[in-house]
Design an enzyme around this catalytic site. Structure first.
Site, mmCIF file in Angstrom:
data_model
loop_
_atom_site.group_PDB
_atom_site.id
_atom_site.type_symbol
_atom_site.label_atom_id
_atom_site.label_comp_id
_atom_site.label_asym_id
_atom_site.label_seq_id
_atom_site.Cartn_x
_atom_site.Cartn_y
_atom_site.Cartn_z
ATOM 1 N N ASP A 1 106.766 110.480 62.101
ATOM 2 C CA ASP A 1 107.567 109.934 61.000
ATOM 3 C C ASP A 1 108.712 110.805 60.476
ATOM 4 O OD1 ASP A 1 105.134 108.705 61.285
ATOM 5 O OD2 ASP A 1 104.455 109.092 59.257
ATOM 6 N N GLU B 1 101.085 102.206 55.811
ATOM 7 C CA GLU B 1 101.505 103.608 55.827
ATOM 8 C C GLU B 1 102.979 103.711 55.434
ATOM 9 O OE1 GLU B 1 98.641 105.686 59.081
ATOM 10 O OE2 GLU B 1 100.381 104.700 59.943
HETATM 11 C C1 FRU Z 1 102.221 107.323 60.081
HETATM 12 C C2 FRU Z 1 101.224 108.396 59.739
HETATM 13 C C3 FRU Z 1 101.225 108.638 58.250
HETATM 14 C C4 FRU Z 1 100.744 110.060 58.148
HETATM 15 C C5 FRU Z 1 101.389 110.680 59.348
HETATM 16 C C6 FRU Z 1 100.588 111.795 59.959
HETATM 17 O O1 FRU Z 1 102.733 107.390 61.348
HETATM 18 O O2 FRU Z 1 99.952 108.027 60.200
HETATM 19 O O3 FRU Z 1 100.441 107.727 57.527
HETATM 20 O O4 FRU Z 1 101.164 110.653 56.954
HETATM 21 O O5 FRU Z 1 101.566 109.659 60.291
HETATM 22 O O6 FRU Z 1 101.295 112.427 60.975
#
Ligand code: FRU
Length: 719
Positions: free
Chosen positions: A42, A252
């Site tokens: 992300d 998310e």
């Molecule tokens: C989304 C996620 C988020 C988390 C991150 C961990 O892709 O699962 O929810 O903060 O990646 O790398």
């Protein structure tokens, strides 16, 4: 003997290679952000400050798969060229090698008024007044894999996710974690059991209430929690939102921000943008938006932007709801073959045991009979298409209909198709969930025609089953969600803080958890989408979130490499342009109007035999923009079933027969992004062409396409 010309060519090639050896590995994106090496997911902490766009990102400093999550960092002055900076927040490991804290996704703000007290004196101005820094504050999820007691005395449980902050007084270069972390230790007591699924805080300054607002996710509950704070340290829960729309997966990376409707600064609305995984529009990861209002404490969705999955569209005719659970398919007028012969819809009492959710009433069509081994077809009676949409509930494994293999020994589809004139004109497979969700087909192009539906399950592999319910005919579509991108590779999208409302810039992770850790790139893995500008636009009486690549991307366009107009493009394929593989990065602009044909488009990364091609176009009858990556290149990196990678992705975009349609396609070494002229649809898809060929072909199918104009610009490398 080596001729003089070839000597020169070799020298040029070698020279070219020398000059451009950085960022030229196979599949290396040329105008998308990638880390030099290792795993990225992300985008995080997007903030504009002092003339720089900061891009932090989920990063594994130690490898090319997910782990040791830290915040990588890069900056840009134009959102196109990026400078890599040192890791901002690095995963903490104890002396035994146990990971104590990972830095999960979050956001960043500039605390210009020093509400946090993190500012430091920088010196004095001419009148002797102390000048303070403007601290940059990162708000992130502390993910604690190991139970321990922190040096500040806070006791941490194994797997806990809490919200923490860190600050920087040198524009994001070096960071200090706040000694009082975490600032939100756990979710509200009613959700105490969600202590390990509470994450991804997005924080912004809300001027009307002079407060910081945070939206964070209770991922497994599909609930967003909204908090407020005066100082970024003490947070008060204000409200909660959800579940709404796409909800069969983890919510998310939510965010909340205002946009103007049609550029009118007096008409502000608020938008929630969030990821869902699994349960995305194709399978795995997806991104949805919900438009509404926000008063400083509570977000209220516009009724037109949320959908009740238990209701069929107003004025809809039910074609089949599979409620006659005592009947066979034959008694319902359907025909069942293979293992389904003689059977009928299944009862709730049966399917509930399999954890099937989301069907309506008591009965549902399922091919999960005797397990996944059942094979055959279940075909509806013929009907005449009378309304613009066919909508239905669907769930099951992702085994899409592939026209190249359908009916052959390689056919592995588990899908429902609409057949008109002997052709499958629409199809839908499951999204790898057991929960039924609404999908719609635009069938305006076949009104008055005879059609039938066919459920085909010729697969005995894992998840090789489909559930279908509530097939309805209506004038308006019924969709599960407002998908922000109809492709498979756009997730965890986040927007910039620090810019005016009219400059809401978003970046998505151009990958999908369904296969992200297997994509065939090295020494890095994952790219970001091109930055896009968001707005709200009224289209067909509905306010929609629209998006276009940021205008600064044009600094990479070369002069026009190919440009041509056709009054009427004849049926068939024409090769129009053949760049070297090295130059297989371009912006293709298509403008066209419906003729006698049924589809129009462009084929990219095509070879002479068409065994490799990425096909992008518009379907005049199905009224959708499509991207077909079945033959785009490598998909062997997925070695499990159902393979979530191959597919044909559509974005419904109704048009009138006289409309001139514009599509812009950005082709990079391992991706395509497609936008229409209004920005109402986007399709983002990775591709991994194996064959070096980079032919560009135009095609018109089933007749002519009128007033076609094509232009191609090369894209310079941003690296
Ligand atoms: C989304 C996620 C988020 C988390 C991150 C961990 O892709 O699962 O929810 O903060 O990646 O790398």
């Amino acid at each position: 003997m080596v001729s003089v010309t070839s000597c020169v060519l070799i020298a040029l090639f070698a020279f070219g290679h020398l000059v451009r050896s950085y960022y030229t590995e196979e599949y290396r994106p040329q105008f998308h952000f990638t880390p030099e090496k290792n795993w990225m997911n992300d985008p995080n902490g997007l903030v504009y400050h002092n003339g720089k766009y900061h891009l932090f990102y989920q990063y594994n400093p130690n490898g090319t798969t997910w782990g040791y999550m830290s915040w990588g960092h890069a900056v840009s002055t134009d959102l196109v060229h990026w400078k890599h900076l040192p890791i901002a927040l690095e995963c903490e490991v104890d002396s035994n090698g146990n990971v104590l804290e990972m830095f999960f996704s979050g956001s960043a703000v500039v605390d210009a008024n020093n509400t946090s007290g993190f500012a430091i004196p920088l010196g004095k101005d001419r009148r002797g007044k102390v000048i303070y820094s403007q601290p940059m504050v990162a708000i992130y999820t502390s993910n604690y894999p190991t139970a321990h007691t922190q040096s500040n005395g806070v006791v941490i449980q194994e797997g806990q996710q809490s919200q923490s902050i860190a600050f920087s007084n040198d524009d994001g270069l070096t960071w200090t974690q706040y000694e009082g972390n975490p600032v939100i230790e756990s979710p509200p007591s009613e959700y105490a059991d969600q202590y390990n699924q509470f994450r991804d805080p997005f924080v912004f300054w809300h001027s009307p209430s002079s407060k910081w607002i945070m939206v964070a996710s209770l991922a497994m509950k599909q609930i967003l929690l909204i908090y407020s704070s005066d100082n970024l340290k003490n947070w008060a829960l204000e409200s909660q939102f959800g579940p709404y729309n796409a909800r069969f997966g983890q919510w998310e990376c939510p965010s909340l921000f205002p946009l103007y409707v049609d550029g009118n600064t007096a008409a502000e609305k608020w938008v929630i943008l969030m990821g869902i995984n699994p349960g995305g529009v194709i399978t795995g990861s997806g991104t949805q938006t919900i438009i509404g209002s926000f008063n400083g404490t509570t977000f209220v969705a516009d009724p037109t932007d949320v959908t009740d999955p238990t209701q069929i569209p107003a004025g809809a005719t039910v074609f089949q709801d599979f409620e006659s659970t005592s009947s066979t398919f034959e008694e319902l007028g359907w025909t069942a073959t293979g293992d389904f012969a003689g059977l009928g819809p299944q009862q709730a009492s049966t399917v509930d045991v399999w954890n099937i959710m989301g069907y309506l009433g008591k009965g549902v069509l399922t091919t999960y009979l005797f397990g996944d081994v059942a094979k055959g077809t279940i075909t509806s009676p013929k009907f005449t298409v009378t309304k613009k949409y066919i909508s239905f509930l669907i769930a099951g494994g992702y085994y899409p209909y592939n026209p190249a293999t359908a009916g052959t020994g390689d056919d592995n589809q588990v899908s429902i198709g609409l057949v008109v004139g002997g052709q499958v004109v629409h199809s839908q497979t499951g999204t790898d969930t057991e929960s039924l969700v609404w999908r719609s087909w635009n069938v305006a192009g076949w009104v008055g025609k005879e059609a039938y539906l066919v459920v085909t399950d010729v697969n005995t592999g894992p998840f090789a089953h489909l559930h279908v319910d509530e097939i309805v005919f209506s004038d308006t579509p019924k969709d599960e969600a407002n998908w922000n991108d109809l492709g498979p590779d756009y997730y965890a999208a986040a927007t910039y803080n620090g810019l005016p409302t009219s400059e809401r810039i978003v970046i998505g992770w151009m990958n999908n958890w369904a296969y992200a850790q297997n994509i065939p790139t090295t020494p890095w893995r994952s790219a970001m989408s091109v930055p896009r500008k968001l707005a709200l636009k009224t289209i067909n009486n509905k306010v929609r979130v629209v998006q276009q690549p940021v205008s600064s991307l044009s600094s990479l366009y070369t002069s026009t490499l190919y440009s041509r107009k056709f009054t009427a493009l004849q049926s068939g394929y024409s090769k129009i342009y053949v760049p070297s593989p090295y130059n297989a990065r371009m912006k293709v602009t298509l403008r066209f109007t419906r003729g006698t044909g049924t589809k129009f488009g462009v084929v990219l990364r095509s070879n002479a035999t068409n065994s490799q091609e990425t096909v992008i176009g518009y379907d005049f009858l199905g009224q959708n923009v499509f991207v077909d990556r079945f033959k785009a290149g490598d998909n062997s990196f997925v070695d499990w079933e159902p393979n979530p990678y191959p597919g044909y992705f559509i974005a419904t975009m109704p048009t009138k027969s006289t409309d001139a349609i514009t599509l812009t396609i950005l082709l990079d070494w391992s991706s395509v992004e497609v936008f229409d002229g209004l920005g109402q649809i986007a399709i983002t898809s990775q591709i991994f062409p194996l064959d070096d060929s980079a032919q560009v072909k135009l095609f018109s199918e089933g007749g002519t396409t009128r007033s076609v104009s094509v232009s191609i610009n090369g894209m310079k490398s941003a690296w």
